[in-house]
Design a protein around this motif. Structure first.
Motif, mmCIF file in Angstrom:
data_model
loop_
_atom_site.group_PDB
_atom_site.id
_atom_site.type_symbol
_atom_site.label_atom_id
_atom_site.label_comp_id
_atom_site.label_asym_id
_atom_site.label_seq_id
_atom_site.Cartn_x
_atom_site.Cartn_y
_atom_site.Cartn_z
ATOM 1 N N GLN B 351 0.957 -1.248 0.094
ATOM 2 C CA GLN B 351 -0.215 0.168 0.005
ATOM 3 C C GLN B 351 0.808 1.408 0.071
ATOM 4 O OE1 GLN B 351 -3.774 0.416 0.212
ATOM 5 N NE2 GLN B 351 -3.502 -1.671 -0.829
ATOM 6 N N THR B 352 2.150 1.174 -0.135
ATOM 7 C CA THR B 352 3.025 1.900 -0.488
ATOM 8 C C THR B 352 4.145 1.521 -1.594
ATOM 9 O OG1 THR B 352 4.557 3.914 0.573
ATOM 10 C CG2 THR B 352 4.568 1.703 1.592
ATOM 11 N N ALA B 353 5.254 2.310 -1.649
ATOM 12 C CA ALA B 353 6.142 1.897 -2.942
ATOM 13 C C ALA B 353 7.576 2.166 -2.383
ATOM 14 C CB ALA B 353 5.864 2.310 -4.226
ATOM 15 N N GLY B 354 8.394 1.757 -3.051
ATOM 16 C CA GLY B 354 9.789 2.071 -3.214
ATOM 17 C C GLY B 354 10.639 0.954 -3.431
ATOM 18 N N TYR B 355 11.861 0.929 -3.411
ATOM 19 C CA TYR B 355 13.007 0.094 -3.320
ATOM 20 C C TYR B 355 13.727 0.063 -2.207
ATOM 21 C CZ TYR B 355 16.267 3.478 -5.138
ATOM 22 O OH TYR B 355 17.172 4.636 -5.251
ATOM 23 N N TYR B 356 14.049 -1.391 -2.102
ATOM 24 C CA TYR B 356 15.199 -1.643 -1.146
ATOM 25 C C TYR B 356 16.371 -1.658 -1.710
ATOM 26 C CZ TYR B 356 11.251 -3.210 2.469
ATOM 27 O OH TYR B 356 10.476 -3.187 3.057
ATOM 28 N N PHE B 357 17.545 -1.533 -1.219
ATOM 29 C CA PHE B 357 19.001 -2.012 -1.326
ATOM 30 C C PHE B 357 19.682 -1.948 -0.255
ATOM 31 C CE2 PHE B 357 20.677 2.538 -0.845
ATOM 32 C CZ PHE B 357 19.850 3.368 -0.556
ATOM 33 N N GLY B 358 21.089 -2.452 -0.551
ATOM 34 C CA GLY B 358 21.939 -2.788 0.730
ATOM 35 C C GLY B 358 23.242 -1.914 0.468
ATOM 36 N N ASN B 359 23.806 -1.855 -0.862
ATOM 37 C CA ASN B 359 25.148 -1.512 -1.172
ATOM 38 C C ASN B 359 24.896 0.099 -1.122
ATOM 39 O OD1 ASN B 359 27.349 -0.577 -2.534
ATOM 40 N ND2 ASN B 359 27.201 -1.990 -4.111
ATOM 41 N N PRO B 360 25.959 0.562 -0.143
ATOM 42 C CA PRO B 360 26.273 2.236 -0.114
ATOM 43 C C PRO B 360 26.117 2.924 -1.405
ATOM 44 C CG PRO B 360 27.340 0.899 1.419
ATOM 45 C CD PRO B 360 26.927 0.001 0.615
ATOM 46 N N GLU B 361 26.973 2.217 -2.194
ATOM 47 C CA GLU B 361 27.268 2.708 -3.316
ATOM 48 C C GLU B 361 25.990 3.067 -4.313
ATOM 49 O OE1 GLU B 361 30.309 0.813 -5.728
ATOM 50 O OE2 GLU B 361 31.779 0.743 -4.226
ATOM 51 N N LEU B 362 24.736 2.593 -3.982
ATOM 52 C CA LEU B 362 23.664 2.924 -4.559
ATOM 53 C C LEU B 362 23.085 4.288 -3.987
ATOM 54 C CD1 LEU B 362 22.195 -0.796 -5.165
ATOM 55 C CD2 LEU B 362 23.167 0.874 -6.836
ATOM 56 N N ARG B 363 23.793 4.666 -3.220
ATOM 57 C CA ARG B 363 23.426 6.217 -2.661
ATOM 58 C C ARG B 363 24.282 6.862 -3.599
ATOM 59 N NH1 ARG B 363 22.936 8.137 3.558
ATOM 60 N NH2 ARG B 363 21.433 6.564 4.356
ATOM 61 N N PRO B 364 23.645 7.766 -4.399
ATOM 62 C CA PRO B 364 24.297 8.597 -5.368
ATOM 63 C C PRO B 364 25.371 9.413 -4.737
ATOM 64 C CG PRO B 364 21.893 8.633 -5.808
ATOM 65 C CD PRO B 364 22.084 8.075 -4.462
ATOM 66 N N ASN B 365 26.458 9.974 -5.529
ATOM 67 C CA ASN B 365 27.542 10.475 -4.749
ATOM 68 C C ASN B 365 27.324 12.034 -4.297
ATOM 69 O OD1 ASN B 365 27.301 11.688 -7.545
ATOM 70 N ND2 ASN B 365 29.406 11.551 -7.677
ATOM 71 N N LYS B 366 26.129 12.378 -4.964
ATOM 72 C CA LYS B 366 25.670 13.818 -4.407
ATOM 73 C C LYS B 366 24.261 13.979 -3.898
ATOM 74 C CE LYS B 366 28.970 15.968 -7.742
ATOM 75 N NZ LYS B 366 29.959 16.800 -6.833
#
Lengths: 489, 489
Positions: B351-366
């Motif tokens: 009933q909401t949305a999004g994506y899960y991730f684990g790798n900190p490199e998937l946080r953009p650099n800025k």
């Protein structure tokens, strides 16, 4: 810094300064704070702790302020350290009638709302029995002239993309020669391979410095900042220059008219020559993210003419300008178009999203062509209805027009008093949708918090004002006084 | 037709048929209807009137049934004419724990929910003070193994697109040689023109008959039906074959293994040779819209290997399969991957949305590279938390596993009794996420309503079962009995 200003009454401020608001102005919410409260530097110690906690699971690098909304009321946003700021940014122009608005609270705690939250329908397949009534007594009551149908969505980005899809389907239907012409086998097969003719090499024309969202289609029309676009694949779609007007407008009439004519000529050239032909032009009434860039009604009338002439649609993106802040319910009402836009998109202050349209040909020729699971959200449609009622009850569009004039005049005085600090002041007659360029913009935004104001920027150098519709002269006084403090410093 | 079946108790049905559910099974909701009620043909006269009214302002050609959700409870959906159907479609697999669920009602009427509805924040800039806590006690409590961060969104389509954007930023950062390498002037300039290298000619690889959404980026990876894609411009992105398994699986072990190897080889070839190189592969654990196509854990393990080998990300789209229906909370848990997916997207039953991730490199650099105004919705995050609590309280993932086995066995019996009517029965051991092919699928879906069942299709010929997580053996009995009525007719 860690200063503390005690709350003070707006009428006291008015008495102290004769040019300030008429003290008989009635407040909309007698319980609203009478002024900002600064107890700590921002972020204060409690906020810093909460930010560190949040950063473990959620990117906080764009965090501006950690808020406590239960303690926020009316025009004032509260943080975790007891600071209370006058909010003229309003969640990026998204809060319409004040934090913790009592009328919205009633709507939010109604049985209809509870059912809408826990029984969210797939609206295209299983609409709720009162969906027509919710639309008619809400979203459609404020439909722009010439647009009597609506396709509901979730946010501004997808509202725009759904409008693009409607435009492409309309254009291809026209090229095919009618709604009853079936797709060819080649179209069907090539569409499944993402190739033309099934997935046609067509485009949406947008303007330089425009902002229309950040999904793949909408981002292909967004041209405000590289940081939005870098590393993301984009469609090869055209962009035209948006008029760069000179201020004050009354001193640059002919020059500005020439500039607008130049931009219209560019649009016409792209419409007739771009290798991926446009099905529509999308434009914001005021480029609200890419620098608060304005154009005259004559420019938009010209745009309506040139799109009709070349048989492409005109989509007006009112995601940020819509819902009352410009002194009209829809900003494009300022243009007095005889021939309405083909589609008008909305979100933000509507607290829901979608696009309005009038032409029945913008309903695709078959079902399931414009469809998704949720197709909007009845809970948010109920909230928009309550917002519309609150705007009517308090006559808030009239208020933004009046308060806007007052605020603009105050800023004009400041601009004269502090030459070079407030440049290209713009938004006259556009309600509270006011902006100016500042040579030290980012410093001003930052210093705002210290003097009790939450304020945002637009584009590279503009300060953008996006107060709520309940922003009154008393709030304008507080804001102007705070601005003067910053400019003096 | 206009028949009327009086409500009857599930235990009476069980007594009549010895193979049916154990009558000591406790109902989750004692007040739930005991069976369907058919009072009129569907749509009945009141519904027809309401549909005609709605059609004036909202496209009703995809309308399946006009519902009254206030009268809907548990597994049963009510319409305007007093009809009550057992709902095994559940708003296209989106209702998790029943209509008008009392625990969700409590959450929906809490002061926190009211504040979240009327004070919707721009989460990236002004998160609410308890956002970390809402995430940690909700969405993140069910985070898939290896994915401890979340980026919240609005619906499945944009959740997937945000994951694509994360993949492109990650890949370009890698190609550049690190997060601290600045963008070049050429990149910055070309991105503003939608051209490479700033807007790179890269791609997302998806599978034939996949469904990942209908916005421009997600639609470019969707390959289920031409009607979704015709007339909409698309990116030139590659598609690989998804295994076409033969049933029953145990009779086609070697053939199916060869088919999966063929598809993996195709993936590998596209990853290494496609002219717009992929940054990621996206896959559904079960292709849930394009025909309910399954593959073995070995196939998905192979996919994880081949994506690692060629240094592209693996995005698992759990928009439809996620949140308990397959007998695991996440369907990809069935694979026992040692090396988790890089991102997992969710929506529908959450009933909401999004994506899960684990790798900190998937946080953009800025900051501001992955950003939008709302970035999700705290109101919906609060609801998901209540859903998670309800799933835990009632042990519903265990229930779908058990009830699924029971339902599957019942369908196997029907398949034997009515040869040729239930083909390629699939979803064994996958909870209630069951489907089969039917030579007269659309007729069966339509006839379902007459016998009190709301049921949906998948792809060209599959009947897809998507009951809620509270679907019990008693409901399976009613469903199986109704199916038999249709097959007999």
């Amino acid at each position: 810094m860690a200063t503390q200003s005690p709350p003070r009454s707006a009428s006291a401020a008015a008495a102290a300064k004769p040019h300030l608001a008429d003290s008989v102005e009635q407040p909309y919410f007698p319980d609203e704070p009478t002024g900002p409260i600064i107890r700590t530097e921002i972020p204060g110690p409690k906020s810093k702790e909460a930010i560190a906690e949040l950063d473990k699971v959620f990117d906080t690098r764009s965090l501006n302020m950690m808020a406590n909304y239960q303690n926020s009321f009316g025009n004032y946003i509260a943080d975790l350290d007891g600071n209370v700021l006058l909010d003229v940014y309003a969640q990026i122009a998204s809060i319409p009638v004040g934090y913790s608005n009592p009328s919205l609270l009633l709507a939010a705690t109604s049985p209809d709302m509870a059912s809408a939250i826990i029984n969210r329908p797939a609206l295209g397949n299983f609409p709720q029995h009162d969906w027509a009534q919710i639309l008619e007594t809400g979203i459609l009551r404020v439909a722009p002239k010439g647009c009597d149908q609506v396709f509901t969505a979730q946010a501004g980005s997808d509202a725009n993309e759904l409008a693009y899809k409607a435009a492409f389907m309309w254009k291809r239907r026209q090229q095919r020669g009618g709604a009853d012409i079936e797709f060819t086998a080649e179209e069907i097969e090539s569409s499944m391979n993402n190739q033309s003719p099934g997935s046609p090499n067509m485009s949406i024309l947008s303007f330089k410095t425009a902002f229309h969202g950040r999904l793949f289609g909408s981002l292909s029309t967004t041209r405000s900042k590289p940081i939005h676009k870098l590393d993301i694949p984009a469609f090869d779609w055209p962009q035209a220059s948006f008029p760069a007007l000179k201020y004050p407008l009354e001193q640059h009439v002919e020059e500005n008219a020439r500039e607008e004519a130049r931009c219209l000529a560019e649009v016409e050239k792209l419409l007739t020559t771009y290798h991926n032909p446009p099905a529509a032009v999308i434009v914001e009434p005021i480029q609200s993210e890419g620098g608060d860039n304005h154009a005259s009604p004559a420019f938009f009338k010209g745009l309506r003419e040139v799109t009709r002439k070349h048989d492409v649609l005109l989509i007006v993106d009112e995601v940020q300008t819509g819902v009352g802040a410009t002194g009209k319910f829809w900003a494009h009402e300022h243009w007095n178009l005889q021939d309405p836009p083909d589609m008008v998109t909305f979100s933000k202050k509507a607290q829901t999203a979608g696009y309005y349209f009038g032409n029945p040909e913008l309903r695709p020729n078959k079902p399931y062509r414009q469809f998704n699971t949720w197709m909007g959200d009845p809970a948010r449609a109920l909230l928009f209805r309550a917002i519309i009622n609150e705007i009517a009850r308090l006559n808030l569009v009239h208020n933004t027009a009046e308060t806007g004039d007052y605020l603009y005049a105050g800023l004009e005085s400041l601009a004269q008093k502090y030459p070079g600090e407030i440049e290209n002041l713009r938004g006259k007659g556009q309600g509270t949708f006011i902006a100016w360029d500042s040579p030290r913009r980012d410093e001003i935004l930052k210093k705002g918090k210290g003097v009790g104001i939450n304020i945002g920027g637009s584009g590279a150098s503009a300060v953008r004002l996006r107060p709520m519709l309940i922003f009154q002269k008393r709030h304008a006084d507080i804001f102007l006084e705070a601005m003067e403090k910053i400019l003096k410093s």
